[in-house]
Design an enzyme around this catalytic site. Structure first.
Site, PDB file in Angstrom:
ATOM      1  N   GLY A  63       0.761  -1.238   0.000  1.00  0.00           N
ATOM      2  CA  GLY A  63       0.000   0.000   0.000  1.00  0.00           C
ATOM      3  C   GLY A  63       0.794   1.291   0.000  1.00  0.00           C
ATOM      4  O   GLY A  63       0.215   2.363  -0.135  1.00  0.00           O
ATOM      5  N   GLY A  64       2.101   1.213   0.164  1.00  0.00           N
ATOM      6  CA  GLY A  64       2.908   2.431   0.242  1.00  0.00           C
ATOM      7  C   GLY A  64       2.817   3.275  -1.016  1.00  0.00           C
ATOM      8  O   GLY A  64       2.654   4.501  -0.948  1.00  0.00           O
ATOM      9  N   LYS A  65       2.915   2.632  -2.182  1.00  0.00           N
ATOM     10  CA  LYS A  65       2.849   3.394  -3.427  1.00  0.00           C
ATOM     11  C   LYS A  65       1.436   3.927  -3.675  1.00  0.00           C
ATOM     12  O   LYS A  65       1.261   5.018  -4.226  1.00  0.00           O
ATOM     13  CB  LYS A  65       3.359   2.547  -4.588  1.00  0.00           C
ATOM     14  CG  LYS A  65       4.857   2.244  -4.499  1.00  0.00           C
ATOM     15  CD  LYS A  65       5.347   1.477  -5.709  1.00  0.00           C
ATOM     16  CE  LYS A  65       6.843   1.160  -5.614  1.00  0.00           C
ATOM     17  NZ  LYS A  65       7.145   0.198  -4.542  1.00  0.00           N
ATOM     18  N   ARG A  88      -2.755 -10.376   0.945  1.00  0.00           N
ATOM     19  CA  ARG A  88      -2.116  -9.082   0.698  1.00  0.00           C
ATOM     20  C   ARG A  88      -3.167  -7.971   0.528  1.00  0.00           C
ATOM     21  O   ARG A  88      -2.922  -6.832   0.901  1.00  0.00           O
ATOM     22  CB  ARG A  88      -1.204  -9.180  -0.530  1.00  0.00           C
ATOM     23  CG  ARG A  88       0.056  -9.984  -0.255  1.00  0.00           C
ATOM     24  CD  ARG A  88       0.877 -10.194  -1.524  1.00  0.00           C
ATOM     25  NE  ARG A  88       1.318  -8.946  -2.127  1.00  0.00           N
ATOM     26  CZ  ARG A  88       2.368  -8.246  -1.730  1.00  0.00           C
ATOM     27  NH1 ARG A  88       3.092  -8.664  -0.697  1.00  0.00           N
ATOM     28  NH2 ARG A  88       2.714  -7.130  -2.354  1.00  0.00           N
ATOM     29  N   ASP A 115      -6.886 -10.629 -11.196  1.00  0.00           N
ATOM     30  CA  ASP A 115      -5.609 -11.246 -11.552  1.00  0.00           C
ATOM     31  C   ASP A 115      -4.996 -10.454 -12.696  1.00  0.00           C
ATOM     32  O   ASP A 115      -5.463 -10.501 -13.831  1.00  0.00           O
ATOM     33  CB  ASP A 115      -5.856 -12.698 -11.980  1.00  0.00           C
ATOM     34  CG  ASP A 115      -4.570 -13.434 -12.334  1.00  0.00           C
ATOM     35  OD1 ASP A 115      -3.498 -12.793 -12.391  1.00  0.00           O
ATOM     36  OD2 ASP A 115      -4.638 -14.660 -12.570  1.00  0.00           O
ATOM     37  N   GLY A 116      -3.933  -9.719 -12.390  1.00  0.00           N
ATOM     38  CA  GLY A 116      -3.309  -8.856 -13.379  1.00  0.00           C
ATOM     39  C   GLY A 116      -2.660  -9.581 -14.538  1.00  0.00           C
ATOM     40  O   GLY A 116      -2.348  -8.958 -15.554  1.00  0.00           O
ATOM     41  N   ASP A 133       3.741  -2.305 -10.448  1.00  0.00           N
ATOM     42  CA  ASP A 133       4.830  -2.593  -9.506  1.00  0.00           C
ATOM     43  C   ASP A 133       4.858  -4.108  -9.312  1.00  0.00           C
ATOM     44  O   ASP A 133       4.279  -4.649  -8.383  1.00  0.00           O
ATOM     45  CB  ASP A 133       4.563  -1.855  -8.185  1.00  0.00           C
ATOM     46  CG  ASP A 133       5.688  -2.039  -7.188  1.00  0.00           C
ATOM     47  OD1 ASP A 133       6.809  -2.373  -7.606  1.00  0.00           O
ATOM     48  OD2 ASP A 133       5.437  -1.851  -5.982  1.00  0.00           O
ATOM     49  N   CYS A 187      11.661  -4.579  -7.561  1.00  0.00           N
ATOM     50  CA  CYS A 187      12.763  -4.419  -6.609  1.00  0.00           C
ATOM     51  C   CYS A 187      13.881  -5.408  -6.930  1.00  0.00           C
ATOM     52  O   CYS A 187      14.705  -5.739  -6.077  1.00  0.00           O
ATOM     53  CB  CYS A 187      12.282  -4.566  -5.168  1.00  0.00           C
ATOM     54  SG  CYS A 187      11.584  -6.179  -4.769  1.00  0.00           S
TER      55      CYS A 187
END
Length: 269
Positions: A63-65, A88, A115-116, A133, A187
């Protein structure tokens, strides 16, 4: 917005100093600040968000972004925070509830669980801005966690790259055909999950895509072929974080024999 204090070592005697206090709840029961790695903020900066934008965060947990996106949206903007994983997604809801006023959540945020990797999950040619991301082989965590290091293998990178190509392909589908902006981020430090994913998706895409990452200077990190990467071996120890900015400018000329949308399928790559 502040950066992650765990990433900063200001001590001359090898002790880790945490310059930022832990967040606490204010009078409205909203936490005062979110601790985040500065490199992660670059990905949302790459979206070039305007107050009235409609933004899709495809892989939004933890959730940060999403939080940083909301900081840039105005009253007329909207965010779709998508997370396929039930666990998540529960964490995502918790983070947004702790850091974002209820009035903003109700008026500006939709949390979904699509589902991306499936192209039918998102409406094509719909979102002005898309953040992809993508889950990766997580070298970021390998650097800090011995258990993660023991679990790492080359096949982990290969499997991650296959999923990442599907995610990025569908992010491009979802973005507006004319002027849609997609930021792809991981990342990972592996070119197989970063530049090579971007290269393969662009090559097979039915869209005209311009790489816009290098249009401006970024405060930390260094350029790659298509993107930008911040690595923790430099001052500040930010990252690792790779991101690439892609702009859609219509479809390729079908007479040139380029791939149709139906053929834009990365399963066999």
């Amino acid at each position: 917005m502040v950066v992650d204090s765990d990433e900063v070592d200001l001590s001359a005697s090898s002790k880790t100093v945490k310059p930022f206090p832990s967040p606490v709840a204010d009078l409205a029961n909203i936490k005062t600040h979110y601790l985040m790695d500065a490199a992660s903020i670059l990905a949302t900066e790459g979206l070039d968000i305007k107050p009235d934008d409609f933004v899709l965060d495809m892989c939004a947990a933890p959730g940060g972004k999403s939080f940083t996106i909301l900081q840039r949206l105005g009253a007329g903007g909207r965010l779709v925070a998508n997370e396929m994983s039930n666990d998540r997604r529960t964490r995502l809801r918790k983070v947004l509830k702790e850091y974002v006023p209820l009035s903003v959540l109700e008026s500006s945020v939709s949390i979904t669980g699509f589902d991306g990797t499936r192209k039918e999950s998102f409406t094509p040619n719909f979102y002005p801005k898309v953040l992809c991301d993508a889950p990766c082989s997580s070298e970021r965590h390998v650097l800090h966690d011995e258990e993660e290091l023991l679990q790492w293998s080359p096949s982990r990178t290969k499997n991650s790259a296959k999923r990442q190509k599907l995610l990025l392909s569908n992010a491009l589908r979802a973005a507006l055909d004319e002027g849609g902006r997609v930021v792809y981020a991981t990342c990972s430090i592996s070119k197989h999950e970063n530049d090579l994913v971007v290269e393969k998706v662009i090559k097979k895409s039915p869209f005209n895509i311009r790489v816009a990452t290098h249009d401006r200077a970024w405060p930390i990190g260094e350029p790659t072929t298509y993107g930008w990467i911040a690595l923790p071996d430099t001052i500040g120890r930010w990252g690792p974080l790779f991101f690439c900015i892609l702009e859609k400018n219509g479809r390729k000329d079908d007479t040139l024999g380029t791939a149709s949308d139906e053929e834009f399928d990365m399963d066999d790559d």
